[in-house]
Design an enzyme around this catalytic site. Sequence first.
Site, mmCIF file in Angstrom:
data_model
loop_
_atom_site.group_PDB
_atom_site.id
_atom_site.type_symbol
_atom_site.label_atom_id
_atom_site.label_comp_id
_atom_site.label_asym_id
_atom_site.label_seq_id
_atom_site.Cartn_x
_atom_site.Cartn_y
_atom_site.Cartn_z
ATOM 1 N N CYS A 118 0.845 -1.191 0.000
ATOM 2 C CA CYS A 118 0.000 0.000 0.000
ATOM 3 C C CYS A 118 0.887 1.250 0.000
ATOM 4 O O CYS A 118 1.965 1.256 0.596
ATOM 5 C CB CYS A 118 -0.884 -0.034 1.244
ATOM 6 N N HIS A 268 -8.165 -3.898 1.985
ATOM 7 C CA HIS A 268 -7.167 -3.126 2.735
ATOM 8 C C HIS A 268 -7.433 -1.626 2.620
ATOM 9 O O HIS A 268 -7.463 -0.910 3.630
ATOM 10 C CB HIS A 268 -5.769 -3.458 2.212
ATOM 11 N N GLU A 269 -7.635 -1.158 1.391
ATOM 12 C CA GLU A 269 -7.788 0.282 1.192
ATOM 13 C C GLU A 269 -9.087 0.812 1.795
ATOM 14 O O GLU A 269 -9.144 1.959 2.254
ATOM 15 C CB GLU A 269 -7.708 0.619 -0.298
ATOM 16 N N HIS A 272 -8.506 1.951 5.217
ATOM 17 C CA HIS A 272 -7.993 3.327 5.292
ATOM 18 C C HIS A 272 -9.115 4.344 5.136
ATOM 19 O O HIS A 272 -9.162 5.353 5.842
ATOM 20 C CB HIS A 272 -6.943 3.560 4.216
ATOM 21 N N HIS A 278 -1.978 1.264 9.376
ATOM 22 C CA HIS A 278 -1.424 -0.063 9.163
ATOM 23 C C HIS A 278 -1.265 -0.831 10.472
ATOM 24 O O HIS A 278 -1.060 -0.249 11.531
ATOM 25 C CB HIS A 278 -0.087 0.031 8.439
#
Length: 314
Positions: A118, A268-269, A272, A278
């Site tokens: 990332c 994952h994104e 965010h 993280h």
Amino acid sequence: MASKPCSTFFTFPLLHLVMLLLLPLSIHSHSTQHQEPFKSLEGCHKGQTLKGLHKIKQYLEKFGYLPHHHRNKTGSGDDDTFDDSLESAVKTYQLNYHLNATGVLDGKTLHDMALPRCGIPDIVDGRSSMRSGKKRHLGSMHHTVAHFSFFPNNPRWPPSKRQLTYGFLPGVQVIGTQNLRSVCKSAFDRWARVSHFTFQETQNVNTADLKIGFYRGNHGDGSSFDGPGRTVAHAFAPTDGRFHFDADERWAINPVTGAMDVESVALHEIGHLLGLGHSSVPEAIMFPTILVGAKKVNLHGDDVQGIQTLYNTP
């Protein structure tokens, strides 16, 4: 090969057999080429000067381990001297990635630095950390230590925004629209099951809370992509809502040798987008790196604790 007559195959069967046997090796080589850039620096340590070391400093700057535009006493942008600050940064990186914290650029450290990852820094503005060590109480007598992290100042979506809309930016067409919609819906659904959020696709991307697209190189958000390998995607903290894939990567809907799995990266994104930084837990979705060809779509307990702690939900 496809344009030649079929009889060619029968004329040279052994040659074609050899080519077929070699094909998987060439694909594997393509998928692991990202491991090569730092190889010449293996074993480098404090006190040495070695050509190319400035690339490690640039990497550690980009991901928060060194101050931005770190320079030595000479002010050189291509500083190849292994100084005290670099040793300290390497040790911190090694701690975050569960490596031997020697401060030496050993083979495993260089291998991990070259993995697809990332684009969001592991340490933001020197304040966030992958090894937060927060304690989450589970009942009156028990607690667990987690390693999720948040962005500086813990940005969150306001309580009034429990339903978030998302849409797809025109950008670069990399995979089919229907496939992209399907895998992103699956990723959003996984976060919905462990949080108080619901997610709804909208056709009007201009009014969407979350905006998803594929871009190449410098695409105007201050965080340029770097071509094939290394940085594969990035997303911004609440309430920005931007989520970008690197269009120069090879993408696939399911695990494919030499390609990045869209849903794994999307999951994952989205973390965010919701406010998570993280995690230092390798099994967690919010761990910064992912292997080429891997599918990683099961939220880990650390991910769940992180989102529930950030929004103070069960």
